[in-house]
Design a protein around this motif. Sequence first.
Motif, mmCIF file in Angstrom:
data_model
loop_
_atom_site.group_PDB
_atom_site.id
_atom_site.type_symbol
_atom_site.label_atom_id
_atom_site.label_comp_id
_atom_site.label_asym_id
_atom_site.label_seq_id
_atom_site.Cartn_x
_atom_site.Cartn_y
_atom_site.Cartn_z
ATOM 1 N N SER A 245 0.806 -1.216 0.000
ATOM 2 C CA SER A 245 0.000 0.000 0.000
ATOM 3 C C SER A 245 0.842 1.270 0.000
ATOM 4 O O SER A 245 0.301 2.368 -0.158
ATOM 5 N N VAL A 246 2.157 1.162 0.199
ATOM 6 C CA VAL A 246 3.029 2.336 0.228
ATOM 7 C C VAL A 246 3.192 2.863 -1.189
ATOM 8 O O VAL A 246 3.663 2.156 -2.085
ATOM 9 N N VAL A 247 2.807 4.122 -1.401
ATOM 10 C CA VAL A 247 2.943 4.754 -2.707
ATOM 11 C C VAL A 247 4.313 5.380 -2.864
ATOM 12 O O VAL A 247 4.964 5.254 -3.901
ATOM 13 N N ASP A 248 4.768 6.059 -1.834
ATOM 14 C CA ASP A 248 6.098 6.672 -1.851
ATOM 15 C C ASP A 248 6.544 6.889 -0.411
ATOM 16 O O ASP A 248 5.707 7.126 0.480
ATOM 17 N N ARG B 45 0.872 12.738 -5.348
ATOM 18 C CA ARG B 45 2.146 12.619 -6.055
ATOM 19 C C ARG B 45 2.552 13.938 -6.691
ATOM 20 O O ARG B 45 3.716 14.360 -6.594
ATOM 21 N N GLY B 46 1.596 14.603 -7.349
ATOM 22 C CA GLY B 46 1.923 15.888 -7.960
ATOM 23 C C GLY B 46 2.302 16.935 -6.927
ATOM 24 O O GLY B 46 3.216 17.737 -7.145
ATOM 25 N N LEU B 47 1.605 16.937 -5.793
ATOM 26 C CA LEU B 47 1.921 17.887 -4.729
ATOM 27 C C LEU B 47 3.313 17.631 -4.185
ATOM 28 O O LEU B 47 4.089 18.579 -3.932
ATOM 29 N N ARG B 48 3.684 16.367 -3.986
ATOM 30 C CA ARG B 48 5.022 16.040 -3.477
ATOM 31 C C ARG B 48 6.101 16.542 -4.429
ATOM 32 O O ARG B 48 7.093 17.137 -4.001
ATOM 33 N N ARG B 49 5.883 16.317 -5.724
ATOM 34 C CA ARG B 49 6.875 16.780 -6.703
ATOM 35 C C ARG B 49 6.950 18.311 -6.721
ATOM 36 O O ARG B 49 8.028 18.885 -6.895
ATOM 37 N N HIS B 50 5.801 18.953 -6.557
ATOM 38 C CA HIS B 50 5.794 20.422 -6.549
ATOM 39 C C HIS B 50 6.581 20.962 -5.352
ATOM 40 O O HIS B 50 7.361 21.922 -5.495
ATOM 41 N N LEU B 51 6.391 20.371 -4.198
ATOM 42 C CA LEU B 51 7.122 20.821 -3.014
ATOM 43 C C LEU B 51 8.615 20.526 -3.135
ATOM 44 O O LEU B 51 9.455 21.330 -2.704
ATOM 45 N N GLY C 129 9.074 28.919 -4.869
ATOM 46 C CA GLY C 129 10.147 29.626 -4.175
ATOM 47 C C GLY C 129 9.907 29.897 -2.705
ATOM 48 O O GLY C 129 10.582 30.734 -2.114
ATOM 49 N N THR C 130 8.969 29.190 -2.085
ATOM 50 C CA THR C 130 8.679 29.432 -0.667
ATOM 51 C C THR C 130 9.551 28.594 0.262
ATOM 52 O O THR C 130 9.723 28.950 1.426
ATOM 53 N N GLY C 131 10.089 27.481 -0.242
ATOM 54 C CA GLY C 131 10.907 26.623 0.598
ATOM 55 C C GLY C 131 10.154 26.059 1.787
ATOM 56 O O GLY C 131 10.707 25.929 2.884
ATOM 57 N N LEU C 132 8.877 25.698 1.578
ATOM 58 C CA LEU C 132 8.045 25.240 2.695
ATOM 59 C C LEU C 132 8.533 23.933 3.296
ATOM 60 O O LEU C 132 8.382 23.701 4.496
ATOM 61 N N LEU C 133 9.123 23.056 2.481
ATOM 62 C CA LEU C 133 9.573 21.775 3.016
ATOM 63 C C LEU C 133 10.599 21.952 4.132
ATOM 64 O O LEU C 133 10.719 21.092 5.002
ATOM 65 N N ALA C 134 11.341 23.048 4.106
ATOM 66 C CA ALA C 134 12.324 23.298 5.162
ATOM 67 C C ALA C 134 11.650 23.570 6.497
ATOM 68 O O ALA C 134 12.307 23.514 7.548
ATOM 69 N N LYS C 135 10.357 23.864 6.483
ATOM 70 C CA LYS C 135 9.621 24.121 7.728
ATOM 71 C C LYS C 135 9.131 22.837 8.387
ATOM 72 O O LYS C 135 8.536 22.889 9.458
ATOM 73 N N GLY C 136 9.326 21.703 7.731
ATOM 74 C CA GLY C 136 9.011 20.440 8.370
ATOM 75 C C GLY C 136 7.616 19.914 8.107
ATOM 76 O O GLY C 136 6.907 20.370 7.194
ATOM 77 N N PRO C 137 7.179 18.944 8.909
ATOM 78 C CA PRO C 137 5.892 18.269 8.691
ATOM 79 C C PRO C 137 4.692 19.202 8.676
ATOM 80 O O PRO C 137 3.730 18.954 7.950
ATOM 81 N N ALA C 138 4.719 20.272 9.472
ATOM 82 C CA ALA C 138 3.584 21.196 9.489
ATOM 83 C C ALA C 138 3.373 21.841 8.120
ATOM 84 O O ALA C 138 2.243 22.106 7.712
ATOM 85 N N ALA C 139 4.494 22.082 7.409
ATOM 86 C CA ALA C 139 4.383 22.669 6.074
ATOM 87 C C ALA C 139 3.733 21.682 5.106
ATOM 88 O O ALA C 139 2.970 22.079 4.222
ATOM 89 N N VAL C 140 4.031 20.397 5.248
ATOM 90 C CA VAL C 140 3.399 19.390 4.404
ATOM 91 C C VAL C 140 1.904 19.325 4.705
ATOM 92 O O VAL C 140 1.078 19.229 3.794
ATOM 93 N N HIS D 6 0.075 21.738 5.747
ATOM 94 C CA HIS D 6 -0.538 22.909 5.121
ATOM 95 C C HIS D 6 -0.714 22.707 3.620
ATOM 96 O O HIS D 6 -1.768 23.032 3.050
ATOM 97 N N ALA D 7 0.327 22.174 2.953
ATOM 98 C CA ALA D 7 0.249 21.992 1.503
ATOM 99 C C ALA D 7 -0.882 21.045 1.131
ATOM 100 O O ALA D 7 -1.595 21.264 0.141
ATOM 101 N N ILE D 8 -1.076 19.989 1.921
ATOM 102 C CA ILE D 8 -2.161 19.046 1.650
ATOM 103 C C ILE D 8 -3.513 19.729 1.843
ATOM 104 O O ILE D 8 -4.418 19.601 1.012
ATOM 105 N N ALA D 9 -3.655 20.466 2.960
ATOM 106 C CA ALA D 9 -4.914 21.179 3.209
ATOM 107 C C ALA D 9 -5.187 22.195 2.103
ATOM 108 O O ALA D 9 -6.335 22.351 1.662
ATOM 109 N N ASP D 10 -4.149 22.864 1.641
ATOM 110 C CA ASP D 10 -4.310 23.864 0.589
ATOM 111 C C ASP D 10 -4.774 23.217 -0.715
ATOM 112 O O ASP D 10 -5.662 23.748 -1.400
#
Length: 381
Positions: free
Chosen positions: A35-38, A173-179, A185-196, A198-202
């Motif tokens: 079941s693991v996609v990535d 998958r597309g969201l992961r590649r975008h991040l 240019g926001t560098g959200l991944l550097a903010k850690g799990p909370a940024a992920v 947020h990206a999913i909620a967005d």
Amino acid sequence: MMSMINNLRAAVRSNRRRPEATGPTAGLGAESPSSVVDCAVYQDGQRHGESCSPREAARRVREAKQKDHRESREHPGSFSWIGLHEPTEEEFEGIAQRFALHPLAVEDAVHAHQRPKVERYDDVLFAVFKTIRYVEHDRLTPTSEVVDTGELMVFAGPDFVITVRHGEHGSLRGLRRHLESDADGTGLLAKGPAAVLHAIADQVVDDYLLVADRLQTDVDDIEFDVFSPLGGPGADAGRVYQLKREVLEFKRAVAPLLRPMQQLSEPVSARLIDPEVQKYFRDVADHLARVTEQVHGFDELLNSLLQANLAQVSVAQNEDMRKITAWAAIFAVPTMITGIYGMNFENMPELHYKYGYFVVLGAVTAICIGMYRGFRRNGWL
């Protein structure tokens, strides 16, 4: 019963021939559940190495944390992101134990069919999102499916993100590649799990906006048809009711999520979420509020359209009844007169008069014509 179903699903997955891994899942290895996609490790906002198993990801993060003593909420350092699609209890059990996930949240993630929410278990946030997809259709019918829903669960801990998806849409998958590419240019991944999180909620809320815009077209079409003179009264009642059911399904996905999103943007959540990321959650909450208002508007408008359609049916029935009543009154006159002359008494007016038949027939005709004109003048005929 649920256990038997899960065992069957696990057996099917184990017997299914898996193609040779390519792309992002090529390095997952044999120890990863099907079941693991990535699954990947991120360090300072960058993907570190290829895809790996959840066990390997946990080991890499642990080693990175031992090397980097500066790690904190403001400097998350390394974290793992594990994406799963419809895991069974057996497949998710090892991951849940490795990351010390709460049993209640694990049960919700595996069995799905949960209400949208955000819950806190110590230093782990558990979020449930309803994913929405607009179903294309040429014309809305009383049986048309307008929206298709799925579910997306997110575990956001200090050094890990675990996403569990149910349904055939809402892929990340597309969201992961975008991040990973940091296209904005926001560098959200550097903010850690909370940024992920947020990206999913967005992404989920952006999909809500798209679906709401498409629903607006359907609602406008129904409104035009209900008040169009070409459609007969009551012809659109089934279509209005079906669209209302689909809007209610959309409403159940959107409305419960508004308050949790607002709470994630408030200072009370600062210990779990970086203040910089909280600003982005505020934007998500604003968009979600807009969708919520739009969906409430759809629901109220469809209620009005349904009532208007039923009122049209009532008016049409009243008009039919008035016509029937008017014609019954007109035909009652000759019925009454001929009934009187059919009683066969010896002494009756005009009974032996030479032109009596024509006199009575003319009187009946004159009375009927007068009644017909009177009903037409009053709008009954």
